[in-house]
Design an enzyme around this catalytic site. Structure first.
Site, PDB file in Angstrom:
ATOM      1  N   TYR A  45      61.112  16.754   5.390  1.00  0.00           N
ATOM      2  CA  TYR A  45      61.255  16.235   6.764  1.00  0.00           C
ATOM      3  C   TYR A  45      62.217  17.114   7.548  1.00  0.00           C
ATOM      4  O   TYR A  45      63.299  17.454   7.049  1.00  0.00           O
ATOM      5  CB  TYR A  45      61.782  14.793   6.747  1.00  0.00           C
ATOM      6  N   GLU A  47      62.743  16.708  11.324  1.00  0.00           N
ATOM      7  CA  GLU A  47      62.711  16.302  12.731  1.00  0.00           C
ATOM      8  C   GLU A  47      63.778  17.039  13.518  1.00  0.00           C
ATOM      9  O   GLU A  47      64.927  17.153  13.082  1.00  0.00           O
ATOM     10  CB  GLU A  47      62.931  14.794  12.862  1.00  0.00           C
ATOM     11  N   ASP A 195      44.824  27.372  28.131  1.00  0.00           N
ATOM     12  CA  ASP A 195      44.562  26.944  26.752  1.00  0.00           C
ATOM     13  C   ASP A 195      43.704  28.042  26.128  1.00  0.00           C
ATOM     14  O   ASP A 195      42.501  28.134  26.391  1.00  0.00           O
ATOM     15  CB  ASP A 195      43.830  25.594  26.766  1.00  0.00           C
ATOM     16  N   THR A 221      45.411  26.631  19.540  1.00  0.00           N
ATOM     17  CA  THR A 221      45.308  26.222  18.149  1.00  0.00           C
ATOM     18  C   THR A 221      45.426  27.505  17.330  1.00  0.00           C
ATOM     19  O   THR A 221      45.294  28.613  17.863  1.00  0.00           O
ATOM     20  CB  THR A 221      43.961  25.532  17.848  1.00  0.00           C
ATOM     21  N   LYS A 224      41.231  28.917  14.909  1.00  0.00           N
ATOM     22  CA  LYS A 224      39.906  29.373  15.359  1.00  0.00           C
ATOM     23  C   LYS A 224      39.833  30.891  15.168  1.00  0.00           C
ATOM     24  O   LYS A 224      39.892  31.352  14.034  1.00  0.00           O
ATOM     25  CB  LYS A 224      39.673  28.920  16.798  1.00  0.00           C
ATOM     26  N   ARG A 230      45.073  24.730  10.369  1.00  0.00           N
ATOM     27  CA  ARG A 230      44.841  23.740  11.428  1.00  0.00           C
ATOM     28  C   ARG A 230      46.195  23.375  12.005  1.00  0.00           C
ATOM     29  O   ARG A 230      46.978  22.654  11.386  1.00  0.00           O
ATOM     30  CB  ARG A 230      44.187  22.479  10.847  1.00  0.00           C
TER      31      ARG A 230
HETATM   32  N1  DSN Z   1      36.510  20.941  18.557  1.00  0.00           N
HETATM   33  C1  DSN Z   1      36.882  22.263  19.021  1.00  0.00           C
HETATM   34  C2  DSN Z   1      35.697  23.066  19.317  1.00  0.00           C
HETATM   35  O1  DSN Z   1      34.746  22.952  18.556  1.00  0.00           O
HETATM   36  O2  DSN Z   1      35.685  23.840  20.236  1.00  0.00           O
HETATM   37  C3  DSN Z   1      37.838  22.232  20.120  1.00  0.00           C
HETATM   38  O3  DSN Z   1      38.850  21.346  19.871  1.00  0.00           O
END
Ligand code: DSN
Length: 405
Positions: A45, A47, A195, A221, A224, A230
């Site tokens: 933890y 925080e 984003d 994120t 990707k 993740r």
């Molecule tokens: N679910 C993602 C996508 O497939 O683009 C975005 O959050």
């Protein structure tokens, strides 16, 4: 290890090895990233933030978080004098929520590409909490070119005067002109929030324009095109970061998942290598090759092609719904998702399009030749030509490019 879970892991591994993954938002993280995720950092933890923790025992954790932040700045060439980085968001949705929560008063307007045109749920769609707390002012693409019409965007922004304008989405295949977005945001008196979740790896690989010279806040994120765990990060200009840090913790989240932070640090290092730069370039090359071949076979590609890792195919143009297409392809071993296309006459549950992305198969080593084969397989499955034979060929091709373990 637990027998039942082990069995499921084995089955999932098999499923992956046997299929071709064209989900634009998925990728395969390296062994090192997975090792960091499963490391001792998973059960501590922490925080708070470095040197300001609520629990003891966080000396090493502080060093880890600072390393991840430093690597994030280095990868995207941003200075510590101008940008702060928060590496704690559990994923993209809380990251975007934190930015809005920090900077936009309740009930105010946020301007963003609508989900139906290629935007994202967390940019103010009414089904998302972001659309319940704030009012989305949507923008889209023009009917003819199916690309962002910056003139129209300026007009919408000047009428609505939104508190922020969000650039980026989950199904937009073209480069975004961040410089123009900056001008529009300035004219409307709005914060520019980018984003870059989908194309962060392409920015890191210098294959897509960087939003950093123009944006006030950038979220991404990390799983990707960036090929990490993740998780997510928020980059913000110094004047916005205190509010954003408070919005992440204690506003929205509790203890950060430090194993994710460790894995982010690993992924950021990997993304700074020459090999990753080559990867990013091949992702785009492959997407273009796949789109071109599908087009040659008579399929309508939304916006006539792609500059990125993804594109949309208007399957309804040939009388097939996106739902049917994705189901039939899944049965044949090609995994992708149904997707709305701009000005879709169908519904989100069974839209007119499918979304295709190349990050995952490029990680598995495929090149343009394989993309042309895949286009042929998609064509055959959707038009029900030589289905049994095509299914066999899909499996053989997938197996030739196994996932690194
Ligand atoms: N679910 C993602 C996508 O497939 O683009 C975005 O959050």
């Amino acid at each position: 290890m637990d027998k039942e879970v082990r069995k499921l892991i084995r089955e999932e591994t098999q499923r992956r090895d046997d299929s071709i993954n064209l989900i634009a938002s998925e990728n395969y993280a390296s062994k090192d990233v997975r090792e960091a995720l499963g490391s001792v950092f998973l059960d501590k933890y922490a925080e708070g933030y470095p040197a300001e923790r609520y629990y003891a025992g966080n000396g090493v954790i502080d060093a880890l978080e600072k390393l991840a932040i430093q690597r994030a700045r280095k990868l995207f060439s941003v200075s510590s004098g101008e940008w702060d980085v928060n590496v704690q968001p559990y994923s993209g949705s809380p990251a975007n929520l934190a930015v809005l929560h920090a900077l936009i008063p309740r009930g105010e307007k946020i301007m963003a590409m609508s989900l139906a045109m290629g935007g994202h749920l967390t940019h103010g769609h009414k089904a998302s909490v972001t659309g319940k707390i704030w009012e989305q002012v949507p923008y889209g693409v023009d009917r003819l070119r199916e690309e962002i019409d910056y003139g129209e965007l300026l007009h919408i922004a000047l009428v609505a005067r939104p508190k922020c304008i969000i650039a980026g989405g989950s199904a937009y295949a073209r480069k975004i002109d961040f410089k123009r977005m900056r001008t529009i945001a300035d004219e409307a008196g709005s914060i520019l929030f980018v984003d870059m979740s989908h194309f962060a790896g392409l920015v890191a690989g210098k294959m897509y324009p960087s939003p950093f010279p123009y944006a006030d806040v950038v979220t991404t994120t990390t799983h990707k095109t960036l090929r990490g765990p993740r998780a997510a990060m928020i980059f913000s200009k110094k004047n916005y970061s205190p509010a954003i840090n408070k919005a992440v913790f204690p506003g929205i989240q509790g203890g950060p998942h430090m194993n994710q932070v460790a894995a982010i640090a690993v992924a950021l290092h990997e993304a700074g290598t020459p090999a990753f730069r080559k990867y990013a370039s091949r992702v785009i090359e492959n997407a273009k090759a796949l789109a071109n071949e599908l087009e040659r076979l008579g399929w309508r590609i939304v916006s006539n092609g792609t500059d990125t890792h993804l594109f949309l195919v208007d399957v309804a143009h040939r009388g097939i719904s996106g739902g049917v297409a994705s189901r039939e392809l899944e049965k044949a071993g090609i995994i992708l998702n149904k997707n709305m296309i701009p000005f879709d006459a169908r519904t989100p549950g069974d839209p007119s399009g499918i979304r295709i992305g190349t990050p995952a198969m490029t990680t598995r080593g495929m090149g343009m030749r394989e993309m042309r084969y895949i286009a042929g397989y998609i064509h055959a499955i959707l038009l029900k030509k030589n289905v049994a034979e095509t299914k066999k060929m899909i499996k053989i091709l997938a197996k030739k490019f196994p996932i690194a373990r």
